[in-house]
Motif scaffolding. Structure first.
Motif, mmCIF file in Angstrom:
data_model
loop_
_atom_site.group_PDB
_atom_site.id
_atom_site.type_symbol
_atom_site.label_atom_id
_atom_site.label_comp_id
_atom_site.label_asym_id
_atom_site.label_seq_id
_atom_site.Cartn_x
_atom_site.Cartn_y
_atom_site.Cartn_z
ATOM 1 N N ILE A 35 39.029 45.951 50.342
ATOM 2 C CA ILE A 35 40.091 46.887 49.948
ATOM 3 C C ILE A 35 40.321 47.954 51.041
ATOM 4 C CG2 ILE A 35 38.616 48.452 48.601
ATOM 5 C CD1 ILE A 35 42.080 47.284 47.461
ATOM 6 N N GLY A 36 39.238 48.274 51.765
ATOM 7 C CA GLY A 36 39.371 49.234 52.873
ATOM 8 C C GLY A 36 40.306 48.687 53.955
ATOM 9 N N ARG A 37 40.197 47.382 54.184
ATOM 10 C CA ARG A 37 41.040 46.750 55.184
ATOM 11 C C ARG A 37 42.497 46.728 54.732
ATOM 12 N NH1 ARG A 37 40.968 42.877 59.455
ATOM 13 N NH2 ARG A 37 42.101 41.137 58.569
ATOM 14 N N VAL A 38 42.678 46.536 53.440
ATOM 15 C CA VAL A 38 44.042 46.566 52.898
ATOM 16 C C VAL A 38 44.641 47.943 53.168
ATOM 17 C CG1 VAL A 38 45.447 46.477 50.799
ATOM 18 C CG2 VAL A 38 43.548 44.859 51.103
ATOM 19 N N LYS A 39 43.858 48.987 52.845
ATOM 20 C CA LYS A 39 44.363 50.359 53.036
ATOM 21 C C LYS A 39 44.649 50.618 54.509
ATOM 22 C CE LYS A 39 41.866 52.539 49.270
ATOM 23 N NZ LYS A 39 40.640 53.288 49.068
ATOM 24 N N ALA A 40 43.748 50.132 55.367
ATOM 25 C CA ALA A 40 43.916 50.381 56.798
ATOM 26 C C ALA A 40 45.194 49.741 57.334
ATOM 27 C CB ALA A 40 42.706 49.847 57.562
ATOM 28 N N LYS A 41 45.568 48.636 56.749
ATOM 29 C CA LYS A 41 46.787 47.967 57.205
ATOM 30 C C LYS A 41 48.030 48.731 56.748
ATOM 31 C CE LYS A 41 45.143 43.229 57.696
ATOM 32 N NZ LYS A 41 45.707 42.816 58.980
ATOM 33 N N ASN A 42 47.856 49.554 55.751
ATOM 34 C CA ASN A 42 48.925 50.419 55.277
ATOM 35 C C ASN A 42 50.227 49.661 54.963
ATOM 36 O OD1 ASN A 42 49.993 52.821 54.550
ATOM 37 N ND2 ASN A 42 50.609 53.433 56.623
ATOM 38 N N PRO A 43 50.130 48.624 54.132
ATOM 39 C CA PRO A 43 51.338 47.831 53.859
ATOM 40 C C PRO A 43 52.337 48.605 53.000
ATOM 41 C CG PRO A 43 49.534 47.094 52.465
ATOM 42 C CD PRO A 43 48.961 48.146 53.368
ATOM 43 N N GLU A 44 53.601 48.265 53.180
ATOM 44 C CA GLU A 44 54.622 48.880 52.322
ATOM 45 C C GLU A 44 54.751 48.124 51.010
ATOM 46 O OE1 GLU A 44 57.008 48.465 55.803
ATOM 47 O OE2 GLU A 44 57.950 50.401 55.414
ATOM 48 N N GLY A 45 54.256 46.894 51.014
ATOM 49 C CA GLY A 45 54.286 46.103 49.789
ATOM 50 C C GLY A 45 53.269 44.984 49.890
ATOM 51 N N ILE A 46 52.888 44.457 48.718
ATOM 52 C CA ILE A 46 51.899 43.373 48.694
ATOM 53 C C ILE A 46 52.492 42.221 47.891
ATOM 54 C CG2 ILE A 46 49.613 42.703 47.815
ATOM 55 C CD1 ILE A 46 48.841 45.725 48.241
ATOM 56 N N ILE A 47 52.356 41.007 48.413
ATOM 57 C CA ILE A 47 52.788 39.832 47.667
ATOM 58 C C ILE A 47 51.554 38.987 47.371
ATOM 59 C CG2 ILE A 47 54.173 37.713 47.713
ATOM 60 C CD1 ILE A 47 56.179 39.115 49.497
ATOM 61 N N LEU A 48 51.370 38.657 46.092
ATOM 62 C CA LEU A 48 50.258 37.791 45.717
ATOM 63 C C LEU A 48 50.828 36.383 45.604
ATOM 64 C CD1 LEU A 48 48.834 40.055 42.843
ATOM 65 C CD2 LEU A 48 48.145 40.047 45.258
ATOM 66 N N SER A 49 50.350 35.464 46.412
ATOM 67 C CA SER A 49 50.963 34.135 46.459
ATOM 68 C C SER A 49 50.557 33.292 45.261
ATOM 69 C CB SER A 49 50.549 33.405 47.741
ATOM 70 O OG SER A 49 49.366 32.667 47.532
ATOM 71 N N GLY A 50 51.196 32.154 45.132
ATOM 72 C CA GLY A 50 50.789 31.184 44.128
ATOM 73 C C GLY A 50 49.517 30.486 44.567
ATOM 74 N N GLY A 51 49.057 29.560 43.744
ATOM 75 C CA GLY A 51 47.852 28.823 44.114
ATOM 76 C C GLY A 51 47.609 27.713 43.107
ATOM 77 N N PRO A 52 46.768 26.760 43.484
ATOM 78 C CA PRO A 52 46.581 25.590 42.628
ATOM 79 C C PRO A 52 45.641 25.823 41.439
ATOM 80 C CG PRO A 52 45.281 25.370 44.631
ATOM 81 C CD PRO A 52 46.046 26.648 44.753
ATOM 82 N N ALA A 53 44.903 26.935 41.450
ATOM 83 C CA ALA A 53 43.871 27.124 40.422
ATOM 84 C C ALA A 53 44.471 27.612 39.109
ATOM 85 C CB ALA A 53 42.833 28.126 40.927
ATOM 86 N N SER A 54 43.644 27.562 38.067
ATOM 87 C CA SER A 54 43.980 28.181 36.796
ATOM 88 C C SER A 54 43.091 29.415 36.707
ATOM 89 C CB SER A 54 43.681 27.199 35.670
ATOM 90 O OG SER A 54 43.654 27.901 34.453
ATOM 91 N N ILE A 55 43.645 30.505 36.223
ATOM 92 C CA ILE A 55 42.918 31.774 36.285
ATOM 93 C C ILE A 55 41.579 31.715 35.530
ATOM 94 C CG2 ILE A 55 44.147 32.804 34.300
ATOM 95 C CD1 ILE A 55 43.357 34.729 37.441
#
Ligand code: XMP
Length: 509
Positions: A35-55
C-alpha cells in the motif's frame, strides 16, 4: 497516472491500452503491491481489473483493502468489482450460470460515470459470479436482463463498479465510460505524449547511468533500435552497441544497420561476424528447440566475449517491452507466456553482473513505433516486421547449412521486394519464406529438375497471439512464385501457407 491492479484478466492489457489512448499514463501492478508503494505512485485513479477467479475460491487474488480508503477514485471491472464489494461488506453469489457475450445494458440512473451514455445499448459480459447485495452507500446505475447489478456506484466515496467489460470493442460505449472515469471522476489531463515520454526517459537514463557506460545488443529490429537511439540521445558516446551477425540474418540486414544507425546517428556499434561459430554449433541439428537453445547460448557467449573488451561497462541496455514486463509481474501466467519462452537472451545481465536500462519497459509495440518516429528513427526501421532471434535457422526445416541459408536468403529477398512493391509490407504482421526439407520434380527448358520446395508465409495479426493467413492477390502470389523459381537457383516449386494461428503457429518451427 492511473494504477491498474491486475487480477489476471486476459483483458488487462487492453485496459491499459484504452487509458493510454486517452493520453493518460498508466501502469499495471500485481494485487500484492504494498500500500505504501501505491501511495508513492500517487495515482489519480485506480482500476481493479477482471480475473478468472471466484472471490470465494481458496486462492482468489486479493489486494490490500486499504486501497479503497485512500480517497482515490476506484473503478472495479468484473472480478475487480466483486473483490471491492466483498471487501466492503457486500456479498457476491456463486455462479448460477455463466453469462458470456453481448447483453443489453439499461442505464437506470444518471452518474458521472455514465455522462453522455445512451440509456440503452449493448455491453460485453464474461462472468460466472454476480453481486447479490451492495454495501451501504452504493446504488445501482445500470442493469442487464440477467444482471441487476451491471453497474454500481458510491458517488460520495467515488467507488464504481462494472460487471461488464468496458475495455473490449464489443462494448461500444466502453471507451466513453473509461474516458468519463479518467476525466470527470479522476480529473486526469490528456498530457501523456511520446514527446513528453522521450524527454522524461532521457532525463531518467542520464540520472541512472551518470558517466558510466551502457552496452546494448542491437538486432536491427524496431525495439532494440529505438532503445539504442533513445539511450544514445541521453548519453551519446557512452553507449556502445554490439551487433552480432549470426549468419542467420536476412539479406543485407547488417548493412542496413550500419548505414542507418552508425552512419546517420553516429552511434558507436561493434559489428561481430560470428556466422561460423553459430553454424558449427548448429551442425547436424534438426530439432527446433535444440536449434533455439544452441543459438541462445552461442549468442550469450559471443556477446559476452565482445563486451569484455569494452571498458567500464556497468549497464546493459535492452528493448524490453511492456507485455513482457506485465507478464513477469502478473499474478497469473497469461497467454503471452508462450511468446516469452522465445526470448533467448534472458540470462545475460545476471551472468555479466550488469544493471539493466530498459527505457521501453512501459510501452506497447505501437507506442514504441510512435516513440521511434518522435526521436527521428527512419521509417524503414520503425516499420520493420518482427524477425525471430533464431532467424533463418527456424525457417530452414532440417539441418541448417551455409548453402541452404544462401538459398533461403535469396528467396526471402525476392519475396520482400515484391511484398514491398505491392504495398503490403506494412499491412502484414510478417511475411517470409520457409525452406522445406523436400525435393520435387520440375521441368526447366528441356531439362527435368529435382530441386527444393519453398513455402511462403504471410500473416496478418495484432500481437502474434493469433494470426490469419493473408489473402494476398493471386496475381502477386503468381509474380512472387515466378520470380523465385526463375531467379533463385535450387528452387523449382513455391507453395503458399493457408493456415491460421491457432491451430498452426506463425513460424514453421
Ligand atoms: P509463433 O511461431 O509461435 O510465433 O506463432 C509468434 C511470434 O514470435 C516470433 N518467434 C520468435 N521470436 N525468438 C524470437 O525472438 C524465437 O525463438 C521465436 N519463435 C517465434 C515469431 O516470428 C512470431 O512473430
Amino acid at each position: 497516472m492511473i494504477l491498474i491492479i491486475d487480477f489476471g484478466s486476459q483483458y488487462n492489457q487492453l485496459i491499459a491500452r484504452r487509458v493510454r489512448e486517452e493520453r493518460v499514463y498508466c501502469e499495471i501492478e500485481p494485487p500484492d503491491i504494498d500500500i505504501g508503494r501505491v501511495k508513492a505512485k500517487n495515482p489519480e485513479g485506480i482500476i481493479l481489473s477482471g480475473g478468472p477467479a471466484s472471490i470465494y475460491e481458496k486462492n482468489a487474488p486479493k489486494t490490500d483493502p486499504a486501497i479503497l480508503d485512500l480517497g482515490i477514485p476506484v473503478l472495479g471491472i468484473c472480478y475487480g468489482m466483486q473483490y471491492m464489494i466483498d471487501a466492503l461488506g457486500g456479498s457476491v453469489k456463486g455462479a448460477g450460470k455463466r453469462e458470456y457475450g453481448f447483453a443489453e445494458l439499461i442505464v437506470e440512473k444518471d452518474s458521472r460515470l455514465f455522462k453522455d451514455i445512451k440509456k440503452s445499448g449493448t455491453c460485453w459480459m464474461s462472468h460466472g459470479d454476480s453481486l447479490k447485495e451492495l454495501p451501504e452507500g452504493f446504488e445501482v446505475l445500470a442493469s442487464t436482463p440477467n444482471t441487476p447489478y451491471a453497474a454500481i456506484a458510491d458517488n460520495d466515496r467515488r467507488l464504481f463498479g462494472l460487471q461488464f467489460h468496458p475495455e473490449v470493442e464489443h462494448t461500444p460505449q466502453g471507451k466513453k465510460i473509461i474516458a468519463n472515469f479518467l476525466f470527470d471522476i479522476c480529473g486526469c489531463k490528456k498530457s501523456w505524449t511520446m514527446k513528453s515520454f522521450a524527454k522524461e526517459e532521457i532525463a531518467r537514463i542520464q540520472e541512472t547511468v551518470g558517466e558510466k557506460r551502457v552496452i546494448l545488443g542491437l538486432s536491427g529490429g524496431v525495439d532494440s533500435s529505438v532503445a539504442a537511439l533513445l539511450i544514445h540521445q541521453a548519453i551519446g558516446k557512452n553507449l556502445t552497441c554490439i551487433f552480432v551477425d549470426n549468419g542467420l540474418l536476412r539479406k543485407d540486414e547488417g548493412k542496413q544497420v550500419k548505414e542507418r544507425l552508425s552512419r546517420e546517428f553516429d552511434i558507436d556499434i561493434r559489428f561481430v561476424n560470428a556466422a561460423k561459430t553459430f553454424l558449427s554449433g548448429l551442425k547436424s541439428v534438426i530439432d527446433p528447440e535444440k536449434k533455439r537453445k544452441i543459438i541462445g547460448k552461442t549468442f550469450i557467449e559471443v556477446f559476452e566475449a565482445e563486451a569484455k573488451g569494452i571498458e567500464g561497462a556497468e549497464f546493459l541496455g535492452q528493448g524490453t517491452l511492456y507485455p513482457d514486463v506485465i507478464e513477469s509481474v502478473s499474478a497469473f501466467g497469461g497467454p503471452t507466456s508462450v511468446i516469452k519462452s522465445h526470448h533467448n537472451v534472458g540470462g545475460l545481465p545476471k551472468r555479466m553482473k550488469l544493471k539493466l536500462v530498459e527505457p521501453l519497459r512501459h510501452l506497447f509495440k505501437d507506442e514504441v513505433r510512435r516513440l521511434g518516429k518522435t526521436i527521428g528513427l527512419p521509417e524503414e526501421m520503425i516499420w520493420r516486421q518482427p524477425f525471430p532471434g533464431p532467424g533463418l535457422a527456424i525457417r530452414i526445416m532440417g539441418e541448417v547449412t551455409k548453402k541452404r541459408l544462401d538459398v533461403l536468403r535469396e528467396v526471402d529477398a525476392v519475396l520482400l521486394e515484391e511484398i514491398r512493391a505491392a504495398g503490403y509490407y506494412r499491412k502484414l504482421w510478417q511475411s517470409f519464406a520457409v525452406l522445406l526439407p523436400l525435393k520435387s520434380v520440375g521441368v526447366m527448358g528441356d531439362h527435368r529438375t529435382y530441386d527444393n520446395v519453398v513455402a511462403i508465409r504471410a500473416v496478418t495479426s495484432k500481437d502474434a497471439m493469433t494470426a490469419d493467413w493473408a489473402k494476398l492477390p493471386h496475381k502477386l502470389l503468381g509474380k512472387i512464385s515466378n520470380r523465385i523459381i526463375n531467379e533463385v537457383r535450387g528452387v523449382n516449386r513455391v507453395v503458399y501457407d493457408i493456415s491460421s494461428k491457432p491451430p498452426s503457429t506463425i513460424e514453421w518451427e
